[in-house]
Scaffold this motif. Structure first.
Motif, PDB file in Angstrom:
ATOM      1  N   ASP A 149       0.813  -1.213   0.000  1.00 43.64           N
ATOM      2  CA  ASP A 149       0.000   0.000   0.000  1.00 43.64           C
ATOM      3  C   ASP A 149       0.851   1.269   0.000  1.00 43.64           C
ATOM      4  N   ALA A 150       2.014   1.230   0.628  1.00 44.25           N
ATOM      5  CA  ALA A 150       2.866   2.421   0.685  1.00 44.25           C
ATOM      6  C   ALA A 150       3.343   2.838  -0.701  1.00 44.25           C
ATOM      7  N   LYS A 151       3.354   1.890  -1.632  1.00 40.24           N
ATOM      8  CA  LYS A 151       3.818   2.182  -2.998  1.00 40.24           C
ATOM      9  C   LYS A 151       2.687   2.112  -4.020  1.00 40.24           C
ATOM     10  N   ASN A 152       1.459   1.865  -3.560  1.00 41.41           N
ATOM     11  CA  ASN A 152       0.313   1.715  -4.474  1.00 41.41           C
ATOM     12  C   ASN A 152       0.579   0.632  -5.516  1.00 41.41           C
ATOM     13  N   MET A 153       1.086  -0.498  -5.044  1.00 37.46           N
ATOM     14  CA  MET A 153       1.461  -1.572  -5.951  1.00 37.46           C
ATOM     15  C   MET A 153       0.764  -2.880  -5.557  1.00 37.46           C
ATOM     16  N   VAL A 154       0.428  -3.663  -6.564  1.00 36.13           N
ATOM     17  CA  VAL A 154      -0.045  -5.022  -6.350  1.00 36.13           C
ATOM     18  C   VAL A 154       0.757  -5.933  -7.262  1.00 36.13           C
ATOM     19  N   TYR A 155       1.043  -7.125  -6.767  1.00 35.75           N
ATOM     20  CA  TYR A 155       1.907  -8.052  -7.482  1.00 35.75           C
ATOM     21  C   TYR A 155       1.214  -9.402  -7.634  1.00 35.75           C
ATOM     22  N   LEU A 156       1.649 -10.122  -8.665  1.00 35.37           N
ATOM     23  CA  LEU A 156       1.231 -11.507  -8.822  1.00 35.37           C
ATOM     24  C   LEU A 156       2.490 -12.320  -9.095  1.00 35.37           C
ATOM     25  N   GLN A 157       2.895 -13.097  -8.108  1.00 36.80           N
ATOM     26  CA  GLN A 157       4.033 -13.993  -8.267  1.00 36.80           C
ATOM     27  C   GLN A 157       3.509 -15.308  -8.816  1.00 36.80           C
ATOM     28  N   MET A 158       4.062 -15.711  -9.962  1.00 39.00           N
ATOM     29  CA  MET A 158       3.588 -16.914 -10.636  1.00 39.00           C
ATOM     30  C   MET A 158       4.715 -17.932 -10.704  1.00 39.00           C
ATOM     31  N   ASP A 159       4.522 -19.068 -10.082  1.00 42.22           N
ATOM     32  CA  ASP A 159       5.509 -20.142 -10.065  1.00 42.22           C
ATOM     33  C   ASP A 159       4.945 -21.384 -10.744  1.00 42.22           C
ATOM     34  N   SER A 160       5.837 -22.297 -11.070  1.00 47.80           N
ATOM     35  CA  SER A 160       5.439 -23.552 -11.728  1.00 47.80           C
ATOM     36  C   SER A 160       4.510 -23.280 -12.909  1.00 47.80           C
ATOM     37  N   LEU A 161       4.922 -22.365 -13.739  1.00 49.57           N
ATOM     38  CA  LEU A 161       4.073 -21.922 -14.841  1.00 49.57           C
ATOM     39  C   LEU A 161       3.855 -23.025 -15.863  1.00 49.57           C
ATOM     40  N   LYS A 162       2.655 -22.997 -16.435  1.00 50.38           N
ATOM     41  CA  LYS A 162       2.243 -23.976 -17.432  1.00 50.38           C
ATOM     42  C   LYS A 162       1.866 -23.257 -18.716  1.00 50.38           C
ATOM     43  N   ALA A 163       1.855 -24.004 -19.805  1.00 45.31           N
ATOM     44  CA  ALA A 163       1.448 -23.416 -21.079  1.00 45.31           C
ATOM     45  C   ALA A 163       0.040 -22.832 -20.977  1.00 45.31           C
ATOM     46  N   ALA A 164      -0.804 -23.462 -20.166  1.00 48.68           N
ATOM     47  CA  ALA A 164      -2.187 -22.998 -20.007  1.00 48.68           C
ATOM     48  C   ALA A 164      -2.281 -21.644 -19.310  1.00 48.68           C
ATOM     49  N   ASP A 165      -1.189 -21.186 -18.719  1.00 49.82           N
ATOM     50  CA  ASP A 165      -1.178 -19.864 -18.079  1.00 49.82           C
ATOM     51  C   ASP A 165      -0.922 -18.736 -19.078  1.00 49.82           C
ATOM     52  N   THR A 166      -0.634 -19.088 -20.315  1.00 46.62           N
ATOM     53  CA  THR A 166      -0.403 -18.071 -21.337  1.00 46.62           C
ATOM     54  C   THR A 166      -1.649 -17.224 -21.532  1.00 46.62           C
ATOM     55  N   ALA A 167      -1.491 -15.923 -21.387  1.00 47.01           N
ATOM     56  CA  ALA A 167      -2.629 -15.016 -21.485  1.00 47.01           C
ATOM     57  C   ALA A 167      -2.144 -13.577 -21.336  1.00 47.01           C
ATOM     58  N   VAL A 168      -3.052 -12.657 -21.601  1.00 42.13           N
ATOM     59  CA  VAL A 168      -2.830 -11.269 -21.207  1.00 42.13           C
ATOM     60  C   VAL A 168      -3.372 -11.128 -19.790  1.00 42.13           C
ATOM     61  N   TYR A 169      -2.544 -10.598 -18.898  1.00 40.26           N
ATOM     62  CA  TYR A 169      -2.913 -10.452 -17.492  1.00 40.26           C
ATOM     63  C   TYR A 169      -3.293  -9.002 -17.223  1.00 40.26           C
ATOM     64  N   TYR A 170      -4.474  -8.831 -16.616  1.00 34.87           N
ATOM     65  CA  TYR A 170      -5.008  -7.512 -16.326  1.00 34.87           C
ATOM     66  C   TYR A 170      -5.120  -7.288 -14.825  1.00 34.87           C
ATOM     67  N   CYS A 171      -4.811  -6.095 -14.422  1.00 35.79           N
ATOM     68  CA  CYS A 171      -4.999  -5.645 -13.047  1.00 35.79           C
ATOM     69  C   CYS A 171      -6.339  -4.901 -12.980  1.00 35.79           C
ATOM     70  N   ALA A 172      -7.045  -5.058 -11.855  1.00 35.95           N
ATOM     71  CA  ALA A 172      -8.337  -4.387 -11.698  1.00 35.95           C
ATOM     72  C   ALA A 172      -8.507  -3.932 -10.254  1.00 35.95           C
ATOM     73  N   ALA A 173      -9.315  -2.883 -10.068  1.00 29.21           N
ATOM     74  CA  ALA A 173      -9.526  -2.311  -8.740  1.00 29.21           C
ATOM     75  C   ALA A 173     -11.017  -2.131  -8.468  1.00 29.21           C
ATOM     76  N   ARG A 174     -11.394  -2.425  -7.218  1.00 30.15           N
ATOM     77  CA  ARG A 174     -12.788  -2.268  -6.803  1.00 30.15           C
ATOM     78  C   ARG A 174     -12.813  -1.654  -5.404  1.00 30.15           C
ATOM     79  N   HIS A 175     -13.598  -0.592  -5.252  1.00 31.05           N
ATOM     80  CA  HIS A 175     -13.690   0.083  -3.954  1.00 31.05           C
ATOM     81  C   HIS A 175     -14.262  -0.881  -2.906  1.00 31.05           C
TER      82      HIS A 175
END
Length: 120
Positions: free
Chosen positions: A73-99
């Motif tokens: 929160d101090a940096k207004n950042m959100v992360y997604l750490q992805m491990d053991s990646l598979k071919a099925a994880d191939t995609a465009v990844y979008y960030c979204a915010a909801r109050h």
């Protein structure tokens, strides 16, 4: 005006790891639930993970135990750490915010997306 900007996508071999990031601006970040969605070619956009303004996390079944969402929160950042990646994880990844007052309603703000490609 609220803006979300993803970064960190790329090409990774199957079994590898990658971290995508989302920088938020123009909104009181600590009041927002943040989420990651993804859209693979010829498929609908799907929910991946979310982290509430209180730090509670939730994941879609296909990524549980492999992906970790976090926020700084101090940096207004959100992360997604992805491990053991598979071919099925191939995609465009979008960030979204909801109050936080929107409960389970739609996400109001979206980023432009970052491409993640997993080679098998």
């Amino acid at each position: 005006q609220a803006q979300l900007a993803e970064s960190g996508g790329g090409l990774v071999q199957a079994g590898g790891s990658l971290r995508v990031s989302c920088a938020a601006s123009g909104l009181p970040f600590s009041w927002y639930t943040m989420a990651w969605f993804r859209q693979a070619p010829r498929k609908e956009r799907e929910f991946v993970a979310r982290i509430t303004w209180t730090g509670v996390t939730d994941y879609t079944d296909s990524v549980k135990g492999r992906f970790t969402i976090s926020r700084e929160d101090a940096k207004n950042m959100v992360y997604l750490q992805m491990d053991s990646l598979k071919a099925a994880d191939t995609a465009v990844y979008y960030c979204a915010a909801r109050h936080r007052w929107r409960g389970t309603g739609p996400y109001a703000y979206w980023g432009q997306g970052t491409q993640v490609t997993i080679s098998s």
